[in-house]
Write a protein that holds these residues in place. Structure first.
Motif, mmCIF file in Angstrom:
data_model
loop_
_atom_site.group_PDB
_atom_site.id
_atom_site.type_symbol
_atom_site.label_atom_id
_atom_site.label_comp_id
_atom_site.label_asym_id
_atom_site.label_seq_id
_atom_site.Cartn_x
_atom_site.Cartn_y
_atom_site.Cartn_z
ATOM 1 N N PRO A 84 3.260 3.144 2.739
ATOM 2 C CA PRO A 84 2.877 2.769 1.149
ATOM 3 C C PRO A 84 2.392 3.752 0.250
ATOM 4 O O PRO A 84 2.483 3.809 -0.954
ATOM 5 N N GLY A 85 1.684 4.852 0.824
ATOM 6 C CA GLY A 85 1.324 5.948 -0.001
ATOM 7 C C GLY A 85 2.505 6.706 -0.695
ATOM 8 O O GLY A 85 2.403 7.329 -1.739
ATOM 9 N N ARG A 86 3.884 6.487 -0.093
ATOM 10 C CA ARG A 86 5.043 7.169 -0.980
ATOM 11 C C ARG A 86 5.016 6.157 -2.303
ATOM 12 O O ARG A 86 5.527 6.873 -3.104
ATOM 13 N N ARG A 135 16.090 1.063 -8.066
ATOM 14 C CA ARG A 135 16.742 1.124 -6.544
ATOM 15 C C ARG A 135 15.833 1.996 -5.725
ATOM 16 O O ARG A 135 15.625 1.734 -4.697
ATOM 17 N N TYR A 136 15.395 3.005 -6.373
ATOM 18 C CA TYR A 136 14.597 4.275 -5.772
ATOM 19 C C TYR A 136 13.109 3.556 -5.321
ATOM 20 O O TYR A 136 12.837 3.554 -4.085
ATOM 21 N N VAL A 137 12.643 2.599 -5.993
ATOM 22 C CA VAL A 137 11.379 2.028 -5.964
ATOM 23 C C VAL A 137 11.563 0.794 -4.942
ATOM 24 O O VAL A 137 10.850 0.871 -4.150
ATOM 25 N N ALA A 138 12.842 0.401 -5.090
ATOM 26 C CA ALA A 138 12.866 -0.635 -3.857
ATOM 27 C C ALA A 138 13.050 -0.297 -2.512
ATOM 28 O O ALA A 138 12.742 -0.794 -1.542
ATOM 29 N N ASP A 139 13.813 0.946 -2.316
ATOM 30 C CA ASP A 139 13.957 1.574 -1.303
ATOM 31 C C ASP A 139 12.626 2.191 -0.585
ATOM 32 O O ASP A 139 12.221 2.006 0.606
ATOM 33 N N LEU A 150 7.926 -7.194 -4.446
ATOM 34 C CA LEU A 150 6.984 -6.217 -5.197
ATOM 35 C C LEU A 150 7.694 -5.305 -5.983
ATOM 36 O O LEU A 150 7.185 -4.694 -6.840
ATOM 37 N N THR A 151 9.085 -5.039 -6.015
ATOM 38 C CA THR A 151 9.817 -4.022 -6.511
ATOM 39 C C THR A 151 9.644 -3.987 -7.848
ATOM 40 O O THR A 151 9.276 -3.068 -8.525
ATOM 41 N N ASP A 152 9.861 -5.377 -8.323
ATOM 42 C CA ASP A 152 9.978 -5.642 -9.782
ATOM 43 C C ASP A 152 8.642 -5.192 -10.533
ATOM 44 O O ASP A 152 8.326 -4.685 -11.381
ATOM 45 N N PRO A 153 7.579 -6.046 -10.065
ATOM 46 C CA PRO A 153 6.277 -5.750 -10.411
ATOM 47 C C PRO A 153 5.894 -4.080 -10.615
ATOM 48 O O PRO A 153 5.307 -3.628 -11.457
ATOM 49 N N LEU A 154 6.264 -3.388 -9.441
ATOM 50 C CA LEU A 154 5.934 -1.983 -9.273
ATOM 51 C C LEU A 154 6.752 -1.234 -10.291
ATOM 52 O O LEU A 154 5.992 -0.432 -10.977
ATOM 53 N N LEU A 184 -1.617 -4.508 -5.165
ATOM 54 C CA LEU A 184 -0.339 -5.343 -4.909
ATOM 55 C C LEU A 184 0.126 -4.958 -3.559
ATOM 56 O O LEU A 184 0.275 -6.008 -2.707
ATOM 57 N N LEU A 185 -0.102 -3.846 -3.004
ATOM 58 C CA LEU A 185 0.543 -3.335 -1.713
ATOM 59 C C LEU A 185 -0.478 -3.878 -0.852
ATOM 60 O O LEU A 185 -0.212 -4.424 0.389
ATOM 61 N N ASP A 186 -1.648 -3.632 -1.232
ATOM 62 C CA ASP A 186 -2.725 -4.250 -0.167
ATOM 63 C C ASP A 186 -2.904 -5.850 -0.010
ATOM 64 O O ASP A 186 -2.944 -6.351 1.123
ATOM 65 N N ALA A 187 -2.639 -6.425 -1.006
ATOM 66 C CA ALA A 187 -2.387 -7.892 -1.123
ATOM 67 C C ALA A 187 -1.370 -8.179 -0.016
ATOM 68 O O ALA A 187 -1.252 -9.401 0.614
ATOM 69 N N ALA A 188 -0.224 -7.598 -0.120
ATOM 70 C CA ALA A 188 1.093 -7.973 0.384
ATOM 71 C C ALA A 188 0.954 -7.634 2.105
ATOM 72 O O ALA A 188 1.340 -8.251 2.661
ATOM 73 N N ALA A 189 -0.120 -6.945 2.260
ATOM 74 C CA ALA A 189 -0.319 -6.334 3.685
ATOM 75 C C ALA A 189 -1.373 -7.033 4.097
ATOM 76 O O ALA A 189 -1.526 -6.946 5.519
ATOM 77 N N ALA A 190 -2.143 -7.909 3.622
ATOM 78 C CA ALA A 190 -3.152 -8.605 4.004
ATOM 79 C C ALA A 190 -2.761 -9.437 5.263
ATOM 80 O O ALA A 190 -1.671 -10.201 4.750
ATOM 81 N N PRO A 191 -3.461 -9.754 6.219
ATOM 82 C CA PRO A 191 -3.312 -10.955 7.093
ATOM 83 C C PRO A 191 -3.327 -12.260 6.600
ATOM 84 O O PRO A 191 -4.174 -12.478 5.673
ATOM 85 N N GLY A 192 -2.387 -13.169 7.019
ATOM 86 C CA GLY A 192 -2.357 -14.404 6.550
ATOM 87 C C GLY A 192 -1.862 -14.690 4.971
ATOM 88 O O GLY A 192 -1.834 -15.792 4.508
ATOM 89 N N ARG A 193 -1.189 -13.500 4.533
ATOM 90 C CA ARG A 193 -0.600 -13.712 3.396
ATOM 91 C C ARG A 193 0.619 -14.550 3.402
ATOM 92 O O ARG A 193 1.504 -14.545 4.463
ATOM 93 N N PRO A 194 0.907 -15.494 2.500
ATOM 94 C CA PRO A 194 2.053 -16.530 2.631
ATOM 95 C C PRO A 194 3.181 -15.766 2.386
ATOM 96 O O PRO A 194 3.296 -14.690 1.794
ATOM 97 N N ALA A 195 4.238 -15.988 3.076
ATOM 98 C CA ALA A 195 5.439 -15.308 3.113
ATOM 99 C C ALA A 195 6.228 -15.439 1.749
ATOM 100 O O ALA A 195 5.832 -16.552 1.123
ATOM 101 N N GLY A 196 6.672 -14.332 1.403
ATOM 102 C CA GLY A 196 7.154 -14.185 -0.133
ATOM 103 C C GLY A 196 8.313 -14.732 -0.544
ATOM 104 O O GLY A 196 8.843 -14.515 -1.750
#
Length: 196
Positions: A84-86, A135-139, A150-154, A184-196
């Motif tokens: 995620p740091g990238r 595309r770069y952000v998506a990768d 998350l790609t489009d919001p980022l 956004l990244l932290d929320a996506a990585a949180a346990p129990g997060r609903p599938a996207g």
């Protein structure tokens, strides 16, 4: 005074260097071929041999700017360990760019605003640049193990930061966008997060 060309620099590079500086600083329509000739030190005859029209020069400028801008971004991002740091490094690089003294916003948005309605080539080059960035952000998102949604919001955070920084004259929008991206990244990585 015309700057001396760098040792070994081709006439084409001299023209593109001068055009890049002038177009980005003043706008595409405000800069004529004579100004580029003067700034590049290349004769008008040679300039037109290299670029038969201003449209051809504008297109070459945009292609070169796209390649260089994305290259600088990728080299910066690659200095950060994979994960995620990238993704966050994108915003760090934006902050560095915003702090540059000649920062005037996105050259592709500026060009599209000037000529996108009348030049299909400029419109296509602007869209291609934005598509390549997405595309770069998506990768990066995929490599970080984050959901593709998350790609489009980022991307929107980055694009909004570029515009806001250009209008405000501040590098702060990069920091704000980075913080929102981190949330956004932290929320996506949180346990129990609903599938996207």
């Amino acid at each position: 005074m015309t700057p001396s060309p760098a040792a070994g620099e081709s006439a084409e590079d001299q023209v593109l260097d001068a055009a890049g500086e002038l177009f980005y600083a003043r706008g595409l329509q405000a800069v004529g071929m004579d100004a580029i000739r003067g700034a590049s030190g290349v004769s008008l005859k040679r300039l037109y041999q290299l670029f038969p029209s201003k449209d051809a020069l504008v297109e070459a400028y945009l292609r070169r700017r796209d390649e260089r801008w994305r290259g600088v971004l990728a080299r910066h991002v690659e200095t950060v360990p994979a994960g995620p740091g990238r993704v966050l490094a994108v915003y760090d690089r934006l902050g560095q760019w915003f702090a540059e003294p000649d920062f005037r916003g996105c050259a592709f948005v500026n060009s599209f605003g000037e000529l996108g309605g009348t030049s299909p080539a400029v419109a296509a080059l602007a869209r291609a640049h934005k598509d390549a960035f997405r595309r770069y952000v998506a990768d990066l998102v995929d490599a970080a193990g984050a959901p593709a949604t998350l790609t489009d919001p980022l991307v929107l955070l980055a694009e909004g930061a570029i515009t806001t920084a250009a209008l405000s004259g501040s590098a702060e929008p990069a920091r704000h966008a980075r913080e929102a991206a981190r949330v956004l990244l932290d929320a996506a990585a949180a346990p129990g997060r609903p599938a996207g």
